[in-house]
Design a protein around this motif. Structure first.
Motif, PDB file in Angstrom:
ATOM      1  N   VAL A  79      28.623   0.492   1.024  1.00  8.28           N
ATOM      2  CA  VAL A  79      29.820  -0.311   1.245  1.00  8.28           C
ATOM      3  C   VAL A  79      29.884  -0.718   2.709  1.00  8.28           C
ATOM      4  CG1 VAL A  79      32.333  -0.389   1.072  1.00  8.28           C
ATOM      5  CG2 VAL A  79      31.024   0.904  -0.615  1.00  8.28           C
ATOM      6  N   ASP A  80      29.809  -2.003   2.955  1.00  9.37           N
ATOM      7  CA  ASP A  80      29.864  -2.537   4.322  1.00  9.37           C
ATOM      8  C   ASP A  80      28.851  -1.839   5.233  1.00  9.37           C
ATOM      9  OD1 ASP A  80      30.840  -4.333   6.202  1.00  9.37           O
ATOM     10  OD2 ASP A  80      32.366  -2.939   6.938  1.00  9.37           O
ATOM     11  N   GLY A  81      27.651  -1.621   4.687  1.00  8.01           N
ATOM     12  CA  GLY A  81      26.564  -1.033   5.459  1.00  8.01           C
ATOM     13  C   GLY A  81      26.552   0.480   5.525  1.00  8.01           C
ATOM     14  N   VAL A  82      27.567   1.139   4.942  1.00 14.07           N
ATOM     15  CA  VAL A  82      27.657   2.606   4.984  1.00 14.07           C
ATOM     16  C   VAL A  82      27.244   3.171   3.622  1.00 14.07           C
ATOM     17  CG1 VAL A  82      29.174   4.599   5.333  1.00 14.07           C
ATOM     18  CG2 VAL A  82      29.528   2.509   6.668  1.00 14.07           C
ATOM     19  N   VAL A  83      26.315   4.106   3.626  1.00 20.73           N
ATOM     20  CA  VAL A  83      25.866   4.729   2.383  1.00 20.73           C
ATOM     21  C   VAL A  83      26.904   5.758   1.944  1.00 20.73           C
ATOM     22  CG1 VAL A  83      24.073   6.145   1.290  1.00 20.73           C
ATOM     23  CG2 VAL A  83      23.437   4.385   2.971  1.00 20.73           C
ATOM     24  N   LEU A  84      27.357   5.637   0.687  1.00 20.57           N
ATOM     25  CA  LEU A  84      28.341   6.568   0.158  1.00 20.57           C
ATOM     26  C   LEU A  84      27.629   7.798  -0.392  1.00 20.57           C
ATOM     27  CD1 LEU A  84      31.270   7.170  -0.515  1.00 20.57           C
ATOM     28  CD2 LEU A  84      30.988   5.921  -2.648  1.00 20.57           C
ATOM     29  N   ASN A  85      27.819   8.915   0.301  1.00 13.47           N
ATOM     30  CA  ASN A  85      27.222  10.179  -0.141  1.00 13.47           C
ATOM     31  C   ASN A  85      28.256  11.283   0.085  1.00 13.47           C
ATOM     32  OD1 ASN A  85      27.146  10.541   2.675  1.00 13.47           O
ATOM     33  ND2 ASN A  85      25.000   9.895   2.798  1.00 13.47           N
ATOM     34  N   GLU A  86      27.822  12.512   0.130  1.00 20.69           N
ATOM     35  CA  GLU A  86      28.778  13.615   0.284  1.00 20.69           C
ATOM     36  C   GLU A  86      29.208  13.839   1.739  1.00 20.69           C
ATOM     37  OE1 GLU A  86      30.265  15.091  -2.242  1.00 20.69           O
ATOM     38  OE2 GLU A  86      29.109  13.780  -3.557  1.00 20.69           O
ATOM     39  N   ASP A  87      28.674  13.058   2.662  1.00 20.60           N
ATOM     40  CA  ASP A  87      29.041  13.169   4.078  1.00 20.60           C
ATOM     41  C   ASP A  87      30.483  12.691   4.258  1.00 20.60           C
ATOM     42  OD1 ASP A  87      29.467  12.644   6.840  1.00 20.60           O
ATOM     43  OD2 ASP A  87      27.303  12.510   7.166  1.00 20.60           O
ATOM     44  N   LEU A  88      31.367  13.580   4.695  1.00 18.74           N
ATOM     45  CA  LEU A  88      32.782  13.238   4.817  1.00 18.74           C
ATOM     46  C   LEU A  88      33.020  12.087   5.781  1.00 18.74           C
ATOM     47  CD1 LEU A  88      34.630  16.689   4.781  1.00 18.74           C
ATOM     48  CD2 LEU A  88      34.726  14.877   3.063  1.00 18.74           C
ATOM     49  N   LYS A  89      32.220  12.007   6.840  1.00 19.39           N
ATOM     50  CA  LYS A  89      32.383  10.894   7.794  1.00 19.39           C
ATOM     51  C   LYS A  89      32.128   9.558   7.111  1.00 19.39           C
ATOM     52  CE  LYS A  89      31.422  13.217  12.186  1.00 19.39           C
ATOM     53  NZ  LYS A  89      30.498  13.325  13.331  1.00 19.39           N
ATOM     54  N   ASN A  90      31.113   9.506   6.266  1.00 16.51           N
ATOM     55  CA  ASN A  90      30.814   8.272   5.540  1.00 16.51           C
ATOM     56  C   ASN A  90      31.930   7.940   4.549  1.00 16.51           C
ATOM     57  OD1 ASN A  90      28.413   8.531   6.938  1.00 16.51           O
ATOM     58  ND2 ASN A  90      27.121   8.014   5.193  1.00 16.51           N
ATOM     59  N   ILE A  91      32.410   8.954   3.840  1.00 15.30           N
ATOM     60  CA  ILE A  91      33.494   8.733   2.869  1.00 15.30           C
ATOM     61  C   ILE A  91      34.735   8.204   3.586  1.00 15.30           C
ATOM     62  CG2 ILE A  91      35.080   9.873   1.259  1.00 15.30           C
ATOM     63  CD1 ILE A  91      32.765  11.851   0.663  1.00 15.30           C
ATOM     64  N   GLU A  92      35.082   8.825   4.706  1.00 12.69           N
ATOM     65  CA  GLU A  92      36.259   8.383   5.465  1.00 12.69           C
ATOM     66  C   GLU A  92      36.072   6.982   6.012  1.00 12.69           C
ATOM     67  OE1 GLU A  92      36.801  11.455   8.349  1.00 12.69           O
ATOM     68  OE2 GLU A  92      37.574  12.896   6.877  1.00 12.69           O
ATOM     69  N   ALA A  93      34.865   6.667   6.486  1.00 12.87           N
ATOM     70  CA  ALA A  93      34.582   5.327   7.024  1.00 12.87           C
ATOM     71  C   ALA A  93      34.770   4.268   5.948  1.00 12.87           C
ATOM     72  CB  ALA A  93      33.162   5.269   7.586  1.00 12.87           C
ATOM     73  N   ILE A  94      34.305   4.576   4.740  1.00  9.96           N
ATOM     74  CA  ILE A  94      34.439   3.624   3.636  1.00  9.96           C
ATOM     75  C   ILE A  94      35.901   3.489   3.222  1.00  9.96           C
ATOM     76  CG2 ILE A  94      33.942   3.357   1.152  1.00  9.96           C
ATOM     77  CD1 ILE A  94      31.052   4.345   1.866  1.00  9.96           C
ATOM     78  N   ARG A  95      36.601   4.596   3.125  1.00 12.55           N
ATOM     79  CA  ARG A  95      38.002   4.525   2.681  1.00 12.55           C
ATOM     80  C   ARG A  95      38.901   3.784   3.665  1.00 12.55           C
ATOM     81  NH1 ARG A  95      38.805  10.550   0.001  1.00 12.55           N
ATOM     82  NH2 ARG A  95      37.685  10.087  -1.934  1.00 12.55           N
ATOM     83  N   ARG A  96      38.508   3.777   4.935  1.00  9.31           N
ATOM     84  CA  ARG A  96      39.279   2.998   5.919  1.00  9.31           C
ATOM     85  C   ARG A  96      39.188   1.510   5.638  1.00  9.31           C
ATOM     86  NH1 ARG A  96      37.656   6.936   9.755  1.00  9.31           N
ATOM     87  NH2 ARG A  96      35.797   5.757  10.316  1.00  9.31           N
ATOM     88  N   GLU A  97      38.093   1.083   5.014  1.00  4.61           N
ATOM     89  CA  GLU A  97      37.857  -0.350   4.801  1.00  4.61           C
ATOM     90  C   GLU A  97      38.113  -0.798   3.361  1.00  4.61           C
ATOM     91  OE1 GLU A  97      37.566  -1.966   7.372  1.00  4.61           O
ATOM     92  OE2 GLU A  97      36.939  -0.421   8.785  1.00  4.61           O
ATOM     93  N   VAL A  98      38.429   0.164   2.490  1.00  6.64           N
ATOM     94  CA  VAL A  98      38.614  -0.151   1.070  1.00  6.64           C
ATOM     95  C   VAL A  98      40.017   0.244   0.640  1.00  6.64           C
ATOM     96  CG1 VAL A  98      37.778   0.253  -1.277  1.00  6.64           C
ATOM     97  CG2 VAL A  98      36.147   0.182   0.614  1.00  6.64           C
TER      98      VAL A  98
END
Length: 261
Positions: A79-98
């Motif tokens: 999502v927007d260049g960020v791979v969605l996996n179990e990494d909380l930083k990635n999850i939070e980064a995606i949720r900020r934009e979705v």
């Protein structure tokens, strides 16, 4: 809704080379039940996608995987260049934009409409309160209920509560909006007011994925319509060909049933 009156232009070709969502070989199980089966989807910036299909076909689970409200077991989501996996930083980064709008509003009943809209910008985006209030009022104006800012959700109609939910998501200024059957819990006379807000939002160039049975909305707004059944993408295409010339017997059967009502 007269879907012929407000046809929205397709996503601009300038954005057409840029995928904001990439889904590859997505699989999910609930126990032994294989709910999503090797789904693939690329979504362009500014594209508007409507996902339809019978109950239990995996539609809501699919879009809930995109912001990790449901975890997938196999495949890849970017999502927007960020791979969605179990990494909380990635999850939070995606949720900020979705942003996400649910079937049942999910507003905090003990907070006013305005306070519901302020929570995420202040706590997640670290927006100063004064600025967050200005943003919240701007979006409440946009969904046409600024006068309800100091009421509580229980004092509003279902349609008004859903418009608050949309404004609340917009206050985070997301790049993508996900809608999970946003009108299915509403009385018929309240559906149009919510769909009108979503049509206006679509016209602003927001990337949107919407699970809905509102076929008039799909004809008006969608760049692509996806039909899911049994956890699979059975058919997809632009609205004109999807509705006028469906290729798969299962799609034709579904449309015959839903368009009769």
């Amino acid at each position: 809704m007269n879907s012929e009156e407000h046809i929205i232009a397709p996503v601009e070709s300038a954005a057409a080379d840029e995928d904001i969502i990439i889904v590859r070989d997505l699989n999910k199980w609930f126990g032994q039940f294989h709910v999503l089966k090797s789904l693939n989807l690329n979504v362009k910036k500014g594209e508007r996608i409507v996902i339809c299909g019978p109950s239990g076909s995996g539609k809501s689970t699919f879009i809930r995987c995109i912001n990790h409200l449901e975890a997938h077991q196999r495949g890849e989501i970017i999502v927007d260049g960020v791979v969605l996996n179990e990494d909380l930083k990635n999850i939070e980064a995606i949720r900020r934009e979705v942003g996400m709008v649910f079937q049942h509003f999910n507003l905090f009943p003990h907070l006013s409409v305005l306070e519901n809209c302020l929570l995420a910008p202040i706590w997640v985006r670290k927006t100063p309160r004064k600025e967050a209030i200005e943003i919240a009022m701007e979006y409440l104006e946009r969904v046409k209920i600024p006068e309800q800012a100091h009421k509580y959700p229980g004092q509003l109609s279902g349609g008004q509560q859903q418009r608050v939910a949309i404004a609340r998501s917009l206050c985070m200024k997301p790049k993508i909006m996900l809608f999970d059957e946003p009108t299915s819990a509403l009385d018929p006379e309240m559906i149009k007011e919510v769909l009108d807000v979503m049509i206006e939002l679509a016209g602003s160039g927001m990337t949107m994925l919407c699970v809905t049975h509102e076929m008039g909305f799909a004809k008006t707004v969608a760049d692509r319509v996806i039909f899911m059944d049994g956890g699979e993408c059975v058919e997809e295409g632009p609205p004109q060909s999807f509705f006028n010339n469906p290729q798969q017997p299962r799609t034709r059967e579904f449309l015959d049933q839903i368009l009769q009502h």
